[in-house]
Design an enzyme around this catalytic site. Sequence first.
Site, PDB file in Angstrom:
ATOM      1  N   GLU A 162      10.842  23.959  41.552  1.00 13.86           N
ATOM      2  CA  GLU A 162      10.436  22.865  42.439  1.00 13.86           C
ATOM      3  C   GLU A 162      11.152  21.535  42.148  1.00 13.86           C
ATOM      4  O   GLU A 162      10.522  20.519  41.800  1.00 13.86           O
ATOM      5  CB  GLU A 162       8.924  22.678  42.364  1.00 13.86           C
ATOM      6  N   GLU A 337       5.277  31.711  44.166  1.00 13.49           N
ATOM      7  CA  GLU A 337       3.956  31.094  43.955  1.00 13.49           C
ATOM      8  C   GLU A 337       3.214  30.984  45.292  1.00 13.49           C
ATOM      9  O   GLU A 337       3.820  30.598  46.290  1.00 13.49           O
ATOM     10  CB  GLU A 337       4.052  29.667  43.387  1.00 13.49           C
TER      11      GLU A 337
HETATM   12  C1  GCO Z   1       3.618  23.415  41.124  1.00 16.12           C
HETATM   13  C2  GCO Z   1       3.892  24.272  40.000  1.00 16.12           C
HETATM   14  C3  GCO Z   1       2.692  24.908  39.362  1.00 16.12           C
HETATM   15  C4  GCO Z   1       1.336  24.411  39.835  1.00 16.12           C
HETATM   16  C5  GCO Z   1       0.862  25.230  41.017  1.00 16.12           C
HETATM   17  C6  GCO Z   1      -0.490  24.723  41.523  1.00 16.12           C
HETATM   18  O1  GCO Z   1       3.823  23.850  42.258  1.00 16.12           O
HETATM   19  O2  GCO Z   1       3.241  22.281  40.861  1.00 16.12           O
HETATM   20  O3  GCO Z   1       4.887  25.249  40.235  1.00 16.12           O
HETATM   21  O4  GCO Z   1       2.941  24.552  38.043  1.00 16.12           O
HETATM   22  O5  GCO Z   1       0.406  24.530  38.807  1.00 16.12           O
HETATM   23  O6  GCO Z   1       1.762  25.098  42.057  1.00 16.12           O
HETATM   24  O7  GCO Z   1      -0.382  23.372  41.879  1.00 16.12           O
END
Ligand code: GCO
Length: 431
Positions: A162, A337
């Site tokens: 990200e 994710e």
């Molecule tokens: C993000 C990260 C994760 C988060 C998940 C929930 O997207 O911030 O990849 O570490 O914990 O997405 O917010």
Amino acid sequence: MAEGDLVFPDGFYWGCAASSHQVEGNCTNNQWWAWEQEGGHIKDGSVSGLACDHYNRFEEDFALARELGQNAHRMSIEWSRVEPEEGRWDQAEVDHYKRVLESMQGNGLTPFVTLHHFTNPLWFEAKGGWSSPDAPELIARYSGHMAKELGDLAPFWLTINEPNVVAGACYVAGVHPPQKRDMALGAQAYRNLLVAHGRMYHAVKESAPHDPKVGIVLNMSFVQPADPDSEEDRQSAELYDRFWNEYFLAGVEKGVISPPVGGGEEAPGLKGTWDVIGLNYYSRTVIRRGSPPVGVEAVPPSEDAERSVMGWEVYPEGLYYCLLRLKRYGIPVYVTENGISTEDDQQRCRYILRHLREVHRAIGDGVDVRSYLHWSLVDNFEWAEGYGQWFGLVAMEPGTLDRKPRASAYMFRDIARTNRVPADLLRHYGL
Ligand code: GCO
């Protein structure tokens, strides 16, 4: 198989995702740990501390994931452990990750390794972190070393998790360390993140003993104008989409630093640095015209919209549109994710089913999607939110840190084991 079952492609990866700082415990040598100790930054007043103690319990966790029918797992290497000072490798920590990856393999979990998931070694942060022009070379060196040491233990290597959140949260919104609110610094960091990704890609490809599949993990949002008939809202939504989604996609596809970060200049070696595209999807973003200097404002979900404890709107069709958008690149896509923070596990079950239905729809429309990795296996440290969020298929008992699978874990197990979502399960949830 019954009429209406959603059947997924053979070899589809079903698993969970996590990150070092959020689950391992005692990641004391990075900028998040230091920031947490200052106090006042983490919403529930907690610190990551022992987290899920995954550093010591990883064998238990991977055995649990296997029992829960999963065949893949995404983790991250904690850079600050393996390179505690600039240029010094801690072989004991490298060997720890060897054991972690061997344990994943021993439990039938195909490893997806993320090289950078939000955390920076203190020495890297002291040099300016992602705003430093040295950042790409420094992280490429680390990436190459990890690939040489661990490359034969993992087929999938993901460079940066990200980058848009890193640039946005750390340097523009100022809600993650180093808490800067500086557009110029944000642009500099975002440029370095894109250049770094390209260098990391080559470093891994050149150093790993076998031909690893290397890619980026993008947090994509489905961006919509608040008022589709408003030219101002449409322009603001387009500007936000260019920053949040398009910048990295165009950057890797064309090998350029595009506006608003650069002027379209070429970044040598960047073009085509993806064998895979990782997609993290949580919700949509509704945008209206905002006040200067950004001129963009996110509209909060309406009162009657279904939301998570984080306040994010549940908007499954946005995942379909994000996946469809990726079709044009002709690169395999992995959902790396997707998840919801909720105290209502039935809401989590329904969330998973609605998003899997969108993944299936995208596959049916020709998108080469090859995984669904749920965020997350166990409840863990949710960054500036602390521990007051529940993303796990498995609950973590406070104090003992014992793992307790939720009903959603068993629902996900049955889907993973059969590689399909049964029609009667969808009907059971009114879907
Ligand atoms: C993000 C990260 C994760 C988060 C998940 C929930 O997207 O911030 O990849 O570490 O914990 O997405 O917010």
